[in-house]
Design a protein around this motif. Structure first.
Motif, mmCIF file in Angstrom:
data_model
loop_
_atom_site.group_PDB
_atom_site.id
_atom_site.type_symbol
_atom_site.label_atom_id
_atom_site.label_comp_id
_atom_site.label_asym_id
_atom_site.label_seq_id
_atom_site.Cartn_x
_atom_site.Cartn_y
_atom_site.Cartn_z
ATOM 1 N N ALA A 49 1.089 -1.077 -0.141
ATOM 2 C CA ALA A 49 -0.007 -0.090 -0.101
ATOM 3 C C ALA A 49 0.699 1.237 0.253
ATOM 4 C CB ALA A 49 -0.835 -0.100 1.237
ATOM 5 N N THR A 50 0.342 2.164 -0.543
ATOM 6 C CA THR A 50 1.127 3.468 -0.774
ATOM 7 C C THR A 50 0.627 4.533 -0.006
ATOM 8 O OG1 THR A 50 2.254 2.883 -2.855
ATOM 9 C CG2 THR A 50 2.085 5.118 -2.378
ATOM 10 N N PHE A 51 1.427 5.331 0.850
ATOM 11 C CA PHE A 51 0.565 6.491 1.662
ATOM 12 C C PHE A 51 1.289 7.792 1.174
ATOM 13 C CE2 PHE A 51 -0.264 2.651 3.952
ATOM 14 C CZ PHE A 51 -1.336 2.810 4.771
ATOM 15 N N PRO A 52 0.489 8.926 1.310
ATOM 16 C CA PRO A 52 1.088 10.222 1.411
ATOM 17 C C PRO A 52 1.992 10.473 2.621
ATOM 18 C CG PRO A 52 -0.975 10.162 0.605
ATOM 19 C CD PRO A 52 -0.798 8.748 1.240
ATOM 20 N N ASN A 53 3.259 10.831 2.523
ATOM 21 C CA ASN A 53 3.999 11.286 3.735
ATOM 22 C C ASN A 53 4.502 12.668 3.751
ATOM 23 O OD1 ASN A 53 5.035 10.121 6.160
ATOM 24 N ND2 ASN A 53 7.238 9.621 5.132
ATOM 25 N N PRO A 54 3.762 13.513 3.728
ATOM 26 C CA PRO A 54 4.221 14.912 3.402
ATOM 27 C C PRO A 54 5.156 15.572 4.499
ATOM 28 C CG PRO A 54 2.165 15.219 4.027
ATOM 29 C CD PRO A 54 2.361 13.806 3.748
ATOM 30 N N GLU A 55 4.694 14.778 5.870
ATOM 31 C CA GLU A 55 5.490 15.445 7.204
ATOM 32 C C GLU A 55 6.700 14.460 7.489
ATOM 33 O OE1 GLU A 55 2.383 16.030 10.060
ATOM 34 O OE2 GLU A 55 1.482 17.769 8.850
ATOM 35 N N GLY A 56 6.847 13.320 6.808
ATOM 36 C CA GLY A 56 7.992 12.252 6.993
ATOM 37 C C GLY A 56 7.569 11.423 8.249
ATOM 38 N N MET A 57 6.215 11.431 8.662
ATOM 39 C CA MET A 57 6.066 10.556 9.984
ATOM 40 C C MET A 57 6.276 9.146 9.727
ATOM 41 S SD MET A 57 4.606 12.329 12.448
ATOM 42 C CE MET A 57 3.736 11.237 13.216
ATOM 43 N N LEU A 58 6.293 8.479 8.620
ATOM 44 C CA LEU A 58 6.639 7.293 8.134
ATOM 45 C C LEU A 58 8.129 7.071 7.768
ATOM 46 C CD1 LEU A 58 3.424 5.962 6.582
ATOM 47 C CD2 LEU A 58 3.864 6.061 8.983
ATOM 48 N N THR A 59 9.109 6.318 8.399
ATOM 49 C CA THR A 59 10.545 6.276 7.904
ATOM 50 C C THR A 59 10.617 4.965 7.229
ATOM 51 O OG1 THR A 59 10.766 7.685 9.789
ATOM 52 C CG2 THR A 59 12.537 6.406 8.853
ATOM 53 N N ASP A 60 11.384 4.726 6.347
ATOM 54 C CA ASP A 60 12.028 3.741 5.783
ATOM 55 C C ASP A 60 12.585 2.602 6.662
ATOM 56 O OD1 ASP A 60 12.721 1.823 3.311
ATOM 57 O OD2 ASP A 60 14.649 2.180 4.193
ATOM 58 N N GLY A 61 11.778 1.443 6.786
ATOM 59 C CA GLY A 61 12.128 0.163 7.607
ATOM 60 C C GLY A 61 11.476 0.227 8.903
ATOM 61 N N GLN A 62 10.438 1.262 8.927
ATOM 62 C CA GLN A 62 9.653 1.131 10.337
ATOM 63 C C GLN A 62 8.639 0.193 10.183
ATOM 64 O OE1 GLN A 62 7.806 4.929 10.333
ATOM 65 N NE2 GLN A 62 6.766 4.770 12.399
ATOM 66 N N THR A 63 8.465 -0.557 11.432
ATOM 67 C CA THR A 63 7.396 -1.614 11.515
ATOM 68 C C THR A 63 6.033 -0.663 12.126
ATOM 69 O OG1 THR A 63 9.017 -3.275 12.648
ATOM 70 C CG2 THR A 63 6.690 -3.627 13.081
ATOM 71 N N LEU A 64 4.890 -1.289 11.565
ATOM 72 C CA LEU A 64 3.737 -0.674 11.517
ATOM 73 C C LEU A 64 2.627 -1.751 11.784
ATOM 74 C CD1 LEU A 64 4.094 1.895 8.628
ATOM 75 C CD2 LEU A 64 4.289 2.559 11.062
ATOM 76 N N ARG A 65 1.548 -1.277 12.346
ATOM 77 C CA ARG A 65 0.433 -2.188 12.189
ATOM 78 C C ARG A 65 -0.533 -1.586 11.256
ATOM 79 N NH1 ARG A 65 0.592 -5.962 16.217
ATOM 80 N NH2 ARG A 65 -1.545 -6.577 15.643
ATOM 81 N N VAL A 66 -0.885 -2.686 10.251
ATOM 82 C CA VAL A 66 -1.635 -2.178 9.056
ATOM 83 C C VAL A 66 -3.157 -2.604 9.291
ATOM 84 C CG1 VAL A 66 -2.043 -2.412 6.482
ATOM 85 C CG2 VAL A 66 0.252 -2.333 7.555
ATOM 86 N N ILE A 67 -4.183 -1.597 9.114
ATOM 87 C CA ILE A 67 -5.414 -1.622 9.160
ATOM 88 C C ILE A 67 -6.217 -1.776 7.896
ATOM 89 C CG2 ILE A 67 -7.580 -1.153 10.394
ATOM 90 C CD1 ILE A 67 -5.727 0.109 12.762
ATOM 91 N N ILE A 68 -6.960 -2.584 7.469
ATOM 92 C CA ILE A 68 -7.756 -2.782 6.397
ATOM 93 C C ILE A 68 -9.395 -2.819 6.613
ATOM 94 C CG2 ILE A 68 -8.285 -3.951 4.429
ATOM 95 C CD1 ILE A 68 -5.367 -3.212 4.290
ATOM 96 N N GLU A 69 -10.106 -1.621 6.218
ATOM 97 C CA GLU A 69 -11.437 -1.858 6.634
ATOM 98 C C GLU A 69 -11.967 -1.254 5.325
ATOM 99 O OE1 GLU A 69 -11.298 0.907 9.800
ATOM 100 O OE2 GLU A 69 -11.038 2.680 8.777
ATOM 101 N N GLY A 70 -13.214 -1.301 5.355
ATOM 102 C CA GLY A 70 -14.368 -0.761 4.203
ATOM 103 C C GLY A 70 -14.385 0.747 4.322
ATOM 104 N N GLU A 71 -14.811 1.421 3.375
ATOM 105 C CA GLU A 71 -14.934 2.672 3.124
ATOM 106 C C GLU A 71 -16.103 3.157 3.856
ATOM 107 O OE1 GLU A 71 -14.190 6.765 2.462
ATOM 108 O OE2 GLU A 71 -12.853 5.102 1.854
ATOM 109 N N GLN A 72 -17.209 2.311 3.652
ATOM 110 C CA GLN A 72 -18.517 2.615 4.272
ATOM 111 C C GLN A 72 -18.649 1.786 5.463
ATOM 112 O OE1 GLN A 72 -20.487 4.814 3.018
ATOM 113 N NE2 GLN A 72 -19.065 5.467 1.305
#
Length: 377
Positions: A269-292
């Motif tokens: 998945a690709t995310f906008p990162n204008p403020e640099g909150m996400l860093t290469d190699g960072q471990t994250l919990r990914v949440i998949i959900e419906g739009e509605q």
């Protein structure tokens, strides 16, 4: 005989007394006050159907800067952590040796061109003498060979000059991408070469990708949902402090191979990162959900109990009498459980004190204080 009968009667009486004393405490004694319980009204809440995965952030572009020629590092052209632009100069290697090689190759090329000009003149003269029958074919052939050799020497000198100029250009180390540069591995004045390793790393951080493994079953479910609503899947990430990153992501790639050990595929998945909150190699919990997000009747998790038949809970009617209701549960989120059948919004559900009640018992209900999970909703 009478003594034996009397003894037996006493034993039976004692057993009955013990049985009565071991009767369930749930039996409400006449005149006893109704047991106190805490209740909370079932309410309609939007509860998203989510799936959560462990993922890792990865830069779209990542370049390791290395020395391509040997020499001493010159002044550094950046500070660690700077944002750099494409083709921006970041390192220099002393160029004097390579500039001298370029000058030498230029001189060799000039000499080769002069030799070629002389050879062409000699060839032209030999051709004129051959036409006037004052020269020989052997002489002409020799001058032709000399002219071809001189031309080859010019081409060789040109190639050597281009190689020397290329080596000289390697003394300027530039960033090939826009991004943020990391710390420098070598200080100015150190001798570096192609064997020195990485001088610094440049990563592009906006946008940024997040890779996470998904099982085959989860992938099939997601594809069915996406077929019904191509824009209905939203990807979010939870940061290390538990907060949700404000930007939404979009799935743009699914790996074409399955890991035989885990039966999973890598999804990106690709995310906008204008403020640099996400860093290469960072471990994250990914949440998949419906739009509605569907709205469901929801109750606290503490109200649900299970037995061999399934899930159930206790409700208190308008006469403060306990009723047991069999329910079907759905999605659980933040301490709340969606009830798909068996309960209506507004019914008072016992959330504390269930162990003291049974169906048909009159109770003294009090409204439960809002929990932290309820306040988040």
């Amino acid at each position: 005989m009478k003594d034996r009968r009397s003894t037996a009667s006493m034993l039976v009486a004692a057993a009955l007394w013990a049985a009565c004393s071991m009767a369930p405490a749930l039996a409400q004694q006449p005149g006893a006050p109704p047991p106190a319980v805490l209740v909370q009204a079932a309410e309609l809440k939007p509860i998203a159907d989510q799936a959560e995965f462990i993922g890792r952030a990865a830069a779209v572009d990542k370049v390791e800067l290395r020395a391509r020629v040997k020499g001493f590092l010159g002044p550094r052209k950046f500070a660690d952590g700077d944002q750099v632009k494409k083709d921006q100069l970041v390192f220099t290697i002393e160029p004097e040796t390579y500039q001298a090689a370029v000058d030498q190759k230029k001189a060799q090329l000039d000499a080769a061109r002069a030799a070629l000009a002389n050879a062409e003149t000699q060839l032209k003269r030999a051709a004129e003498l051959l036409r006037s029958n004052t020269g020989t074919q052997v002489t002409y052939d020799q001058r032709l060979s000399e002219q071809l050799q001189a031309k080859a020497q010019v081409e060789d000198a040109s190639a050597q000059l281009r190689d020397a100029e290329l080596q000289l250009s390697y003394t300027d180390i530039k960033s090939p991408i826009d991004g943020r540069i990391g710390r420098a591995a070598f200080s100015p004045g150190n001798l570096v070469s192609p064997d020195s390793g990485v001088l610094a790393t440049v990563v592009s951080e906006n946008p940024i990708r997040v890779l996470f493994p998904v099982t085959q079953r989860e992938l099939l479910d997601a594809r069915r949902e996406q077929a019904a609503d191509p824009n209905g899947i939203v990807v979010r990430v939870r940061l290390a402090d538990g907060s949700i990153y404000k930007e939404k992501g979009k799935i743009d790639f699914i790996d074409n191979t399955v890991d035989a050990k885990t039966d999973g595929q890598i999804v990106r998945a690709t995310f906008p990162n204008p403020e640099g909150m996400l860093t290469d190699g960072q471990t994250l919990r990914v949440i998949i959900e419906g739009e509605q997000v569907p709205t469901s009747v929801a109750v606290p998790q503490a109200a649900i109990a299970q037995d061999q038949t399934g899930a159930y809970l206790f409700v208190v009617n308008d006469k403060n009498v306990v009723e047991q209701k069999r329910v079907r549960t759905g999605v659980s989120r933040d301490g709340m459980v969606a009830i798909t059948s068996g309960l209506q919004a507004g019914e008072r559900v016992i959330v504390q004190g269930q162990q003291r009640v049974r169906p048909g018992m009159t109770v003294n209900p009090s409204v439960a204080p809002p929990s932290a999970s309820t306040q988040k909703q």
